[in-house]
Structure formats: C-alpha cells, structure tokens
Design an enzyme around this catalytic site. Structure first.
Site, PDB file in Angstrom:
ATOM      1  N   HIS A   1      -9.976 -93.437  -0.727  1.00  0.00           N
ATOM      2  CA  HIS A   1      -9.801 -92.014  -0.367  1.00  0.00           C
ATOM      3  C   HIS A   1      -9.307 -91.914   1.071  1.00  0.00           C
ATOM      4  O   HIS A   1      -9.833 -92.590   1.959  1.00  0.00           O
ATOM      5  CB  HIS A   1     -11.152 -91.286  -0.388  1.00  0.00           C
TER       6      HIS A   1
ATOM      7  N   TYR B   1     -18.211 -89.428   9.034  1.00  0.00           N
ATOM      8  CA  TYR B   1     -18.165 -89.668   7.591  1.00  0.00           C
ATOM      9  C   TYR B   1     -17.691 -91.090   7.289  1.00  0.00           C
ATOM     10  O   TYR B   1     -18.272 -91.785   6.440  1.00  0.00           O
ATOM     11  CB  TYR B   1     -17.258 -88.638   6.901  1.00  0.00           C
TER      12      TYR B   1
ATOM     13  N   PRO C   1     -28.014 -86.931   0.021  1.00  0.00           N
ATOM     14  CA  PRO C   1     -26.761 -87.592  -0.342  1.00  0.00           C
ATOM     15  C   PRO C   1     -25.504 -86.909   0.201  1.00  0.00           C
ATOM     16  O   PRO C   1     -24.410 -87.464   0.095  1.00  0.00           O
ATOM     17  CB  PRO C   1     -26.769 -87.570  -1.879  1.00  0.00           C
TER      18      PRO C   1
ATOM     19  N   TYR D   1     -16.040 -81.297  -1.881  1.00  0.00           N
ATOM     20  CA  TYR D   1     -17.329 -80.635  -1.664  1.00  0.00           C
ATOM     21  C   TYR D   1     -17.078 -79.127  -1.700  1.00  0.00           C
ATOM     22  O   TYR D   1     -16.055 -78.675  -1.177  1.00  0.00           O
ATOM     23  CB  TYR D   1     -17.894 -80.972  -0.285  1.00  0.00           C
TER      24      TYR D   1
ATOM     25  N   LYS E   1     -24.416 -91.455   2.873  1.00  0.00           N
ATOM     26  CA  LYS E   1     -24.797 -92.461   3.857  1.00  0.00           C
ATOM     27  C   LYS E   1     -25.850 -93.476   3.398  1.00  0.00           C
ATOM     28  O   LYS E   1     -25.984 -94.546   4.010  1.00  0.00           O
ATOM     29  CB  LYS E   1     -25.356 -91.762   5.119  1.00  0.00           C
TER      30      LYS E   1
HETATM   31  P1  RFL Z   1     -33.159 -99.240  -3.748  1.00  0.00           P
HETATM   32  O1  RFL Z   1     -31.801 -99.143  -4.335  1.00  0.00           O
HETATM   33  O2  RFL Z   1     -34.122 -98.157  -4.029  1.00  0.00           O
HETATM   34  O3  RFL Z   1     -33.773-100.648  -4.174  1.00  0.00           O
HETATM   35  C1  RFL Z   1     -35.131-100.983  -3.914  1.00  0.00           C
HETATM   36  C2  RFL Z   1     -35.585-101.957  -4.970  1.00  0.00           C
HETATM   37  O4  RFL Z   1     -36.942-102.343  -4.708  1.00  0.00           O
HETATM   38  C3  RFL Z   1     -37.675-102.347  -5.929  1.00  0.00           C
HETATM   39  N1  RFL Z   1     -39.107-102.161  -5.645  1.00  0.00           N
HETATM   40  C4  RFL Z   1     -40.020-103.150  -5.671  1.00  0.00           C
HETATM   41  N2  RFL Z   1     -39.899-104.455  -5.925  1.00  0.00           N
HETATM   42  C5  RFL Z   1     -41.035-105.206  -5.858  1.00  0.00           C
HETATM   43  N3  RFL Z   1     -42.271-104.690  -5.594  1.00  0.00           N
HETATM   44  C6  RFL Z   1     -42.426-103.382  -5.337  1.00  0.00           C
HETATM   45  N4  RFL Z   1     -43.632-102.865  -5.063  1.00  0.00           N
HETATM   46  C7  RFL Z   1     -41.267-102.555  -5.362  1.00  0.00           C
HETATM   47  N5  RFL Z   1     -41.055-101.217  -5.166  1.00  0.00           N
HETATM   48  C8  RFL Z   1     -39.751-101.009  -5.341  1.00  0.00           C
HETATM   49  C9  RFL Z   1     -37.055-101.199  -6.719  1.00  0.00           C
HETATM   50  O5  RFL Z   1     -37.301-101.335  -8.119  1.00  0.00           O
HETATM   51  C10 RFL Z   1     -35.587-101.343  -6.361  1.00  0.00           C
HETATM   52  O6  RFL Z   1     -34.889-102.176  -7.270  1.00  0.00           O
HETATM   53  O7  RFL Z   1     -33.070 -99.353  -2.142  1.00  0.00           O
HETATM   54  P2  RFL Z   1     -31.986-100.068  -1.218  1.00  0.00           P
HETATM   55  O8  RFL Z   1     -31.682-101.443  -1.716  1.00  0.00           O
HETATM   56  O9  RFL Z   1     -32.472 -99.851   0.165  1.00  0.00           O
HETATM   57  O10 RFL Z   1     -30.632 -99.219  -1.447  1.00  0.00           O
HETATM   58  C11 RFL Z   1     -30.546 -97.853  -1.042  1.00  0.00           C
HETATM   59  C12 RFL Z   1     -29.573 -97.083  -1.938  1.00  0.00           C
HETATM   60  O11 RFL Z   1     -29.926 -97.323  -3.280  1.00  0.00           O
HETATM   61  C13 RFL Z   1     -29.580 -95.577  -1.638  1.00  0.00           C
HETATM   62  O12 RFL Z   1     -29.656 -95.343  -0.265  1.00  0.00           O
HETATM   63  C14 RFL Z   1     -28.306 -94.859  -2.175  1.00  0.00           C
HETATM   64  O13 RFL Z   1     -28.254 -94.903  -3.573  1.00  0.00           O
HETATM   65  C15 RFL Z   1     -28.267 -93.407  -1.705  1.00  0.00           C
HETATM   66  N6  RFL Z   1     -27.127 -92.638  -2.247  1.00  0.00           N
HETATM   67  C16 RFL Z   1     -25.859 -92.735  -1.683  1.00  0.00           C
HETATM   68  N7  RFL Z   1     -25.624 -93.593  -0.660  1.00  0.00           N
HETATM   69  C17 RFL Z   1     -24.346 -93.743  -0.154  1.00  0.00           C
HETATM   70  O14 RFL Z   1     -24.163 -94.531   0.797  1.00  0.00           O
HETATM   71  N8  RFL Z   1     -23.265 -93.043  -0.656  1.00  0.00           N
HETATM   72  C18 RFL Z   1     -23.420 -92.162  -1.686  1.00  0.00           C
HETATM   73  O15 RFL Z   1     -22.423 -91.615  -2.144  1.00  0.00           O
HETATM   74  C19 RFL Z   1     -24.765 -91.960  -2.220  1.00  0.00           C
HETATM   75  N9  RFL Z   1     -24.966 -91.115  -3.241  1.00  0.00           N
HETATM   76  C20 RFL Z   1     -27.333 -91.779  -3.340  1.00  0.00           C
HETATM   77  C21 RFL Z   1     -26.220 -91.010  -3.811  1.00  0.00           C
HETATM   78  C22 RFL Z   1     -28.587 -91.648  -3.957  1.00  0.00           C
HETATM   79  C23 RFL Z   1     -28.752 -90.790  -5.029  1.00  0.00           C
HETATM   80  N10 RFL Z   1     -30.051 -90.756  -5.633  1.00  0.00           N
HETATM   81  C24 RFL Z   1     -30.296 -90.617  -7.002  1.00  0.00           C
HETATM   82  C25 RFL Z   1     -31.216 -91.067  -4.844  1.00  0.00           C
HETATM   83  C26 RFL Z   1     -26.363 -90.137  -4.866  1.00  0.00           C
HETATM   84  C27 RFL Z   1     -27.636 -90.001  -5.469  1.00  0.00           C
HETATM   85  C28 RFL Z   1     -27.742 -88.999  -6.594  1.00  0.00           C
HETATM   86  C1  PHB Z   2     -21.040 -89.913  -5.561  1.00  0.00           C
HETATM   87  O1  PHB Z   2     -19.886 -90.236  -5.919  1.00  0.00           O
HETATM   88  O2  PHB Z   2     -22.031 -90.146  -6.269  1.00  0.00           O
HETATM   89  C2  PHB Z   2     -21.226 -89.213  -4.253  1.00  0.00           C
HETATM   90  C3  PHB Z   2     -20.125 -88.930  -3.456  1.00  0.00           C
HETATM   91  C4  PHB Z   2     -20.305 -88.282  -2.237  1.00  0.00           C
HETATM   92  C5  PHB Z   2     -21.594 -87.941  -1.845  1.00  0.00           C
HETATM   93  C6  PHB Z   2     -22.686 -88.246  -2.631  1.00  0.00           C
HETATM   94  C7  PHB Z   2     -22.498 -88.896  -3.851  1.00  0.00           C
HETATM   95  O3  PHB Z   2     -21.767 -87.293  -0.660  1.00  0.00           O
END
Ligand code: RFL
Ligand code: PHB
Length: 390
Positions: free
Chosen positions: A73, A384, A293, A201, A297
């Site tokens: 992008h 960003y 989200p 957005y 980040k």
């Molecule tokens: P995770 O991915 O939560 O992984 C942690 C792992 O630890 C395990 N765990 C355990 N294991 C052993 N013993 C225990 N007691 C444990 N407790 C937990 C869990 O099962 C899991 O497998 O954390 P990590 O690795 O720090 O990664 C972080 C990211 O996953 C998170 O920040 C992002 O997904 C956030 N996020 C976004 N981030 C971006 O940079 N760009 C985006 O566009 C973006 N969009 C999003 C998002 C998060 C979303 N949700 C649903 C929270 C969009 C959404 C909708």
């Molecule tokens: C996504 O593609 O899931 C997404 C993109 C931008 C955001 C959050 C999530 O700010």
C-alpha cells in the site's frame, strides 16, 4: 529437569519470531504454547505491516511468501462527511510504504520455518508457571499430558499475550498499569470477494468503518459496534447494509459483497504494564501492552519488541549486558509512541456514545486540518508507517 538458554512462553508471532532469531544465533530455546497449533493458526487478526516489520522478516529469512503474496500500500485513505476521501500518500511524503499481509500467513511462515529447523515447540502445555525469576537460574513448569515437566534456564521470555501468565508473575509492588477501555468494539468479517484496492478508514455519523484486505480474493471489513452486541446480532445482510451506509457512495458502489467466512467482535483497549523486565523475565508483545487496532500497531510492536529482545539476549550471551539492561526502557519508548498514535487515531475516527457537539466539531476540524496541511499528513504518515528502530 531439562535445561535450555531461554524458555519462551507463547507461540504467537512474538514467541515464534524470537525463537527463530535465537536459533539463528545458536541460542538454545524451548517454546511453550497453551493452545494447539491449529487454534493459533485459525485466529484472524492483524493485516497491515510497517515497513520495518517487512524488513525485519526479510532479514530473518522469512520474507519469501510475503514478498510474493503481500500487497504493497502507498496510501492511507480516510473518508468523512459522506463524500470526501482524504488520501495520505506515505510513499510520496516519506518514500515509505506498508504491506498488507495477514498475521495468519506470518504465523504459518513462522511454523514452517520452525519445522524446517526442528525447533523445540511444545503445544497444549497446560499450567505453565514461572519460578525463581529474581535468581540467576529461573525455571518453568508445565504439564503436556504426561505429568509436570520442569525446564531450567538463564532467561524467560514472556510472549504469552494479554491473557498470559508472564506479566502476572511480576509482583504487583513492582508493576504499574496504564489503561483506557473504549466504549465500543470492532465487528470484523472475512469474505471471499475481491477487496477494495485501497486501505479505507471511514468516520461516519453511524460509526467507524474500515475496508482492508488479505489477498486478491479475500476481503477484511470492520464496523464499530457496541460491545453489548453479540456476533449473532449481526447477520451478513445487516453487516453489509451497515458497512455500505458508512462509506461514501463512490466507494460503497465498488464493494463486492458475499457470504462471510469469519465474523468476530473485538474490544478496543489501550494498556501498558511497566516495566517490561523483572529479574530474568522479559515481556514482549501483547503480554506487556495492548493498543486499539485503529493504528494497525499491535503486531508491529510485537515484532519491534522481539527485535530488541533478540539483540539483547544474543549480546548478553557474548558477555555484553548493555542492551539487556536497557531493554525495558528502549521497548517502552517505542510502545508509548504507538500507544499515543493508536489512541489519537481511535479518537479521530470513532463516534463515541457521549460525544458532544463540541467534540464533534473538534473531530471534524482535525480531519479538515489533515486535508489542508501537508505537515499534518506527514505527521500521520510517519507514525503510521512506523518510527525508526533504535
Ligand atoms: P498473541 O498473538 O496473543 O500470542 C500469545 C500466545 O501465547 C499463548 N498463551 C500461552 N501459552 C502458554 N501458557 C500460557 N499461560 C499462555 N497464555 C497465552 C496464546 O495462546 C498465544 O498463542 O500475542 P503476540 O505474539 O504478542 O502478538 C500480538 C498480536 O497478535 C496482536 O498485537 C495483533 O494481532 C493486533 N492487531 C493488529 N496489529 C497490527 O500490527 N496490525 C493490524 O492491522 C492489527 N489488526 C489486531 C488487528 C488485533 C485484532 N484482535 C482480534 C485483537 C485486528 C484485530 C481485530
Ligand atoms: C486488518 O486488515 O485487519 C486491519 C487493517 C488496518 C487496521 C486494523 C486491521 O488499522
């Protein structure tokens, strides 16, 4: 009791990238994950990568599929007042871009790389507990179905997300928490339809909306919804009607609707726990902080924490503890940059239940200012695409 250099708790993106970087440097490590591998792979989450994340993955030898399948992008687009679309061209302003490549894919790439190097990853590790973190020989116990196992180590990396055990192993007297919970969530769907080619957005009186993508035949859309709703309240028809109503007509006309293949409601929260180190425990990723989200980040911060932590552990193994001692402060500087930016983007784009006429005008003025000032757009763009690493 077995021994390793680093026990990594959590096999999400943070834990698996750390294991990858430590193995590449010859530092023995074991990853303990509470869930099954498939469960971790099935979680639909992030979609947009900062360029620093792209480069970190490439340098680690994890970039091949991302470069082949990811979508670059150049612009961040914001629609408001129903018609205007403000396009912030990060490539023109800064010479930097973003990559649309799903977290699911990154997780697959990390597990494939772990299989190839025969990494030590234990799935379905129950009752993980951390011991003696304030001594020079901590250990971690868990139960993988055959009774309690214990691994002794030099360091523990807490990469176990917001609901993990690592952060809670730091005494309350040592920890400070900073938190803001927003009065709404994001209802997200995945659909096997061609996405809009841009990241869009929308600020609308009916609430926020976002159009994103995973690949040429996989779209990702979100609408702001009250957390008191449940996914069952949102039929596909209701979702599409609401999404289209929140977009300018010119963009709504281009949306291809279809049955959803995933639907979830996620809360929005800003949260930081300080410090990110206690004794021989180091936190990385969502274990230490959560951002809404809106600024895309969360995953990017998990990657930058791990980048700093891997460098610190590798330097320490070679006898230099400078990075290890500076880890928490260095990571938190970047974390707070992203926390502030995500909070600002959230305030800019959502409709708050208690929003007054004053708040409304101030929000509109902020959007008008972005539209009229290149300095304002440059500020948004540089945050960003991601600030440089230290
Ligand atoms: P995770 O991915 O939560 O992984 C942690 C792992 O630890 C395990 N765990 C355990 N294991 C052993 N013993 C225990 N007691 C444990 N407790 C937990 C869990 O099962 C899991 O497998 O954390 P990590 O690795 O720090 O990664 C972080 C990211 O996953 C998170 O920040 C992002 O997904 C956030 N996020 C976004 N981030 C971006 O940079 N760009 C985006 O566009 C973006 N969009 C999003 C998002 C998060 C979303 N949700 C649903 C929270 C969009 C959404 C909708
Ligand atoms: C996504 O593609 O899931 C997404 C993109 C931008 C955001 C959050 C999530 O700010």
């Amino acid at each position: 009791m077995t021994e390793t250099e680093v026990v990594i708790v959590g096999a999400g993106p943070a834990g698996m990238l750390l294991s990858h970087l430590l193995d590449a440097a010859g530092l023995d490590n074991v990853v303990l994950e509470r869930q099954t591998r498939q469960y971790v792979l099935d979680r639909i989450r992030a979609g947009v990568l900062e360029w620093g994340t792209v480069e970190t993955l490439r340098e680690a030898g994890l970039g091949a599929r991302m470069d082949a399948e990811g979508h670059v992008h150049d612009t961040i687009n914001i629609a408001w007042r129903g018609e205007d679309v403000l396009s912030v061209d990060t490539n023109e302003l800064l010479g930097r871009q973003m990559m649309a490549y799903g977290q699911t894919r990154i997780q697959e790439d990390l597990y494939a790389a772990a299989d190839a190097r025969r990494a030590q990853v234990v799935f379905e590790a129950a009752d993980v507990a951390l011991h003696d973190l304030d001594t020079d020989h901590p250990s971690v116990t868990y139960d993988a179905g055959g009774g309690t196992e214990r691994i002794g180590c030099a360091f523990v990396a807490g990469c176990d997300g917001f609901h993990g055990v690592s952060r809670l192993s730091i005494p309350d007297s040592v920890r400070t928490e900073f938190e803001k919970v927003y009065p709404f969530g994001w209802l997200g769907i995945l659909a096997e339809t061609p996405p809009l080619p841009i990241l869009l957005y929308a600020n609308h009186e009916r609430g926020f909306a976002l159009c994103s993508m995973r690949n040429p035949m996989l779209s990702r859309y979100y609408v702001q919804a009250p957390m008191t709703d449940s996914v069952d309240d949102w039929s596909d028809d209701r979702f599409w009607t609401e999404l289209l109503a929140r977009l300018p007509a010119g963009q709504a006309d281009r949306i291809v609707t279809g049955p959803s293949i995933e639907k979830s409601l996620a809360p929005l929260r800003s949260y930081v726990s300080e410090p990110m180190r206690w004794g021989r425990l180091f936190l990385a990723g969502d274990a230490a902080h959560i951002v809404p989200p809106t600024g895309a980040k969360g995953l990017n911060l998990a990657v930058s924490d791990v980048r700093y932590l891997a460098r610190a552990l590798i330097a320490s193994d070679a006898g230099d503890d400078t990075y290890l001692d500076g880890y928490s402060d260095m990571a938190l500087r970047r974390v707070w940059g992203a926390v502030r930016f995500s909070w600002w983007m959230t305030n800019l784009l959502h409709r708050f239940p208690d929003q007054t006429a004053f708040d409304q005008r101030a929000q509109e003025q902020e959007l008008s200012y972005l539209a009229s000032s290149e300095s304002a757009r440059r500020s948004l763009a540089e945050q960003y695409v991601g600030l440089p690493y230290e």
